[in-house]
Design a protein around this motif. Structure first.
Motif, PDB file in Angstrom:
ATOM      1  N   GLY A  36      -1.812 -78.175  64.781  1.00 59.95           N
ATOM      2  CA  GLY A  36      -1.141 -79.163  63.934  1.00 59.95           C
ATOM      3  C   GLY A  36       0.180 -79.556  64.570  1.00 59.95           C
ATOM      4  N   LEU A  37       0.952 -80.342  63.864  1.00 59.43           N
ATOM      5  CA  LEU A  37       2.214 -80.831  64.421  1.00 59.43           C
ATOM      6  C   LEU A  37       3.153 -79.701  64.821  1.00 59.43           C
ATOM      7  N   GLU A  38       3.233 -78.661  63.980  1.00 55.05           N
ATOM      8  CA  GLU A  38       4.240 -77.625  64.193  1.00 55.05           C
ATOM      9  C   GLU A  38       3.916 -76.734  65.382  1.00 55.05           C
ATOM     10  N   ASN A  39       2.636 -76.388  65.572  1.00 56.94           N
ATOM     11  CA  ASN A  39       2.308 -75.457  66.659  1.00 56.94           C
ATOM     12  C   ASN A  39       1.756 -76.158  67.897  1.00 56.94           C
ATOM     13  N   ALA A  40       1.649 -77.517  67.850  1.00 51.95           N
ATOM     14  CA  ALA A  40       1.070 -78.241  68.980  1.00 51.95           C
ATOM     15  C   ALA A  40       1.859 -78.024  70.266  1.00 51.95           C
ATOM     16  N   GLY A  41       3.178 -78.151  70.172  1.00 49.37           N
ATOM     17  CA  GLY A  41       4.007 -77.967  71.363  1.00 49.37           C
ATOM     18  C   GLY A  41       3.934 -76.552  71.899  1.00 49.37           C
ATOM     19  N   GLN A  42       3.864 -75.578  70.994  1.00 49.70           N
ATOM     20  CA  GLN A  42       3.830 -74.182  71.428  1.00 49.70           C
ATOM     21  C   GLN A  42       2.528 -73.855  72.154  1.00 49.70           C
ATOM     22  N   VAL A  43       1.393 -74.338  71.633  1.00 50.08           N
ATOM     23  CA  VAL A  43       0.123 -74.042  72.303  1.00 50.08           C
ATOM     24  C   VAL A  43       0.038 -74.752  73.652  1.00 50.08           C
ATOM     25  N   LEU A  44       0.642 -75.917  73.761  1.00 50.66           N
ATOM     26  CA  LEU A  44       0.717 -76.593  75.061  1.00 50.66           C
ATOM     27  C   LEU A  44       1.592 -75.797  76.025  1.00 50.66           C
ATOM     28  N   GLN A  45       2.706 -75.291  75.493  1.00 52.19           N
ATOM     29  CA  GLN A  45       3.618 -74.502  76.331  1.00 52.19           C
ATOM     30  C   GLN A  45       2.930 -73.239  76.849  1.00 52.19           C
ATOM     31  N   GLU A  46       2.163 -72.594  75.991  1.00 52.94           N
ATOM     32  CA  GLU A  46       1.461 -71.382  76.404  1.00 52.94           C
ATOM     33  C   GLU A  46       0.398 -71.679  77.463  1.00 52.94           C
ATOM     34  N   LYS A  47      -0.183 -72.858  77.411  1.00 50.29           N
ATOM     35  CA  LYS A  47      -1.239 -73.212  78.352  1.00 50.29           C
ATOM     36  C   LYS A  47      -0.688 -73.681  79.698  1.00 50.29           C
TER      37      LYS A  47
END
Length: 516
Positions: A321-332
């Motif tokens: 979702g909006l809130e965790n989208a950036g974090q999951v991209l960062q982890e990848k």
């Protein structure tokens, strides 16, 4: 039922509007606020002969007309759309890009009709609804427009607050971000005080920020150009992505944006006593609206393809979702050239801030138009902002720590806006089809048929979303009965709007005959 103007049957062009005088009636823009379009004195001569010929194309004039379309296109880029993009990409891959393209084309048609209404009549949709519909139905339309605006504003403010939380490293909680976002109302008032062009320039910067941010993300994740092209050109729809497909189409048309665009086009000073100038304005507005939505389409494609490349057919696809989208991209991807988490946060912030300000703008026109309020703009802006901020703060306090609850909230807000779609589209198409409103500029049979087909499709899509939501969420005999009664009243009002529009069109086709 006859129109209030049935006695004289005069076209309602800006030069011949009956009813309240300009001094008594609420206007979208005062005369001294409008941008002058003419590049020669001949354009402004009231008595000059009008041969009906549209002046030759001028890049200088196109530049002067450019602005309203880009403010309008921000509704295609708000946080709700971005969330629909990322979920469509993560769950459906590249397969729904063609639907995104055609949804944007349908959106362009609706917005061009809205612009046409504003240019020809010199008034916006809310004002004309107030005059053309009985008091009770006008009030219902106003309430529905306000509910749609509040629902959209909650999503936009929450989107901005999420972006602030991301960019602050989680230090600023969601509710504080909501309060910070509330103050964008004062930024809007400050910019508006310095003229329409300053306000449009600020929005151009925000759109550019989104474009650059999501283009960088596109460059870092490197989606397949071939698959992107195939996804855009080749229609493909499987049964397991119906919900995402409905989301892509459903979030494109925002009810408040239909009202907004008909008002924005009045920011230019056009000699509406000359048909050639009206045709010229519609031509330039068509060009700049198409260009603006082309930009919005590319930005939406960037977001969709980034998540399609990164998370399609993975276990985490359905949880983004909006809130965790950036974090999951960062982890990848980590931090390759730029920290992708903060690039996402910056683009989301630009999306949220621009859409909340245009929401405030739309709220002014909706309230002023339906109620004919002679309030100062800053008072209406504060009222509009207050209507959304109070429930948004409550939402932020309740859902700050629960992603699943936030997703459920977003779904509910999407349904709320979907319910309002007919109350913007049906009056719009009805009014642009009526000769006594549009004169010789009413839309023809072919365009009217296409517009009604598009409206029926959009209403059906949003109706599917509505039925799907209530069938899964509403349980218990008492609650089901209550919802059924409300839905019955809702459907009855939609049918009333359709039949009233058809009856008026039939009435005005009859030749005037004093003996009848």
């Amino acid at each position: 039922m006859a129109s209030r103007r049935s006695e004289d049957q005069e076209p309602l062009l800006s030069s011949s509007v009956a009813g309240p005088s300009e001094e008594e009636e609420e206007r979208a823009y005062e005369s001294d606020e409008k941008i002058i379009i003419s590049i020669s004195d001949e354009d402004e001569l009231e008595g000059a002969e009008d041969d009906g010929a549209v002046p030759p194309f001028s890049w200088r004039k196109l530049w002067r007309f450019t602005g309203p379309g880009f403010l309008m296109c921000i509704a295609f880029l708000d946080p709700g759309n971005l969330e629909g993009d990322l979920q469509a990409g993560a769950i459906a891959g590249y397969s729904l890009l063609w639907l995104l393209l055609w949804a944007t084309v349908m959106g362009l048609l609706i917005q061009l009709l809205s612009a046409r209404l504003g240019v020809v009549t010199g008034r916006h949709l809310a004002e004309i609804c107030r005059e053309e519909y009985p008091l009770w139905s006008g009030l219902v339309l106003w309430i529905m427009a306000e509910l749609a605006l509040i629902g959209a504003d909650i999503q936009e403010v929450i989107g901005s607050a999420i972006a602030i939380k991301i960019l602050s490293g989680g230090i600023i909680p969601l509710w504080t971000g909501v309060i910070i976002t509330a103050f964008d109302c004062f930024i809007f008032l400050f910019l508006e005080n310095y003229g329409v062009r300053k306000l449009e320039a600020a929005f151009a910067v925000l759109i550019a920020t989104m474009a650059i941010s999501f283009a960088i993300m596109f460059g870092e994740t490197k989606p397949s150009g071939k698959e992107v092209l195939i996804g855009i050109l080749v229609p493909k729809l499987s049964s397991n992505v119906i919900k995402e497909a409905v989301g892509v189409v459903g979030c494109i048309i925002m009810p408040h944006n239909v009202f907004l665009h008909s008002a924005l086009v009045q920011s230019r000073k056009i000699n509406t006593n000359r048909n050639s100038r009206i045709r010229e304005a519609m031509k330039y507005y068509s060009i700049e609206s198409a260009a603006a939505l082309a930009v919005s389409f590319m930005i939406n494609v960037f977001v969709t393809t980034v998540f399609a490349k990164s998370f399609y057919d993975t276990q985490v696809a359905s949880t983004i979702g909006l809130e965790n989208a950036g974090q999951v991209l960062q982890e990848k991807y980590g931090a390759t050239l730029f920290p992708i988490l903060y690039i996402w946060g910056l683009g989301l912030l630009a999306s949220g801030q621009s859409s909340t300000i245009t929401g405030t703008y739309a709220g002014q026109f909706i309230m002023g138009g339906f109620l004919n309020l002679r309030l100062k703009k800053w008072v209406r802006a504060l009222i509009t902002r207050g209507c959304a901020i109070v429930p948004t703060i409550i939402v932020a306090l309740c859902f700050d720590s629960s992603d699943s609850a936030m997703d459920a909230l977003n779904e509910s807000l999407n349904v709320l806006q979907s319910i309002q779609i007919p109350f913007a589209l049906i009056p719009l198409i009805t009014l642009v089809s009526k000769e006594q409103v549009m004169g010789s500029f009413r839309i023809g049979f072919v365009l009217k048929a296409v517009a009604w087909i598009v409206a029926a499709f959009l209403i059906a899509i949003n109706g599917y979303l509505l039925v799907d939501y209530f069938s899964s969420e509403i349980q218990g005999l008492l609650l089901s009965s209550l919802v059924s009664a409300v839905l019955a009243a809702y459907v009855a009002f939609v049918i009333y709007l359709i039949l009233r529009g058809a009856a008026l069109s039939h009435f005005w086709k009859k030749p005037a005959n004093p003996s009848h």
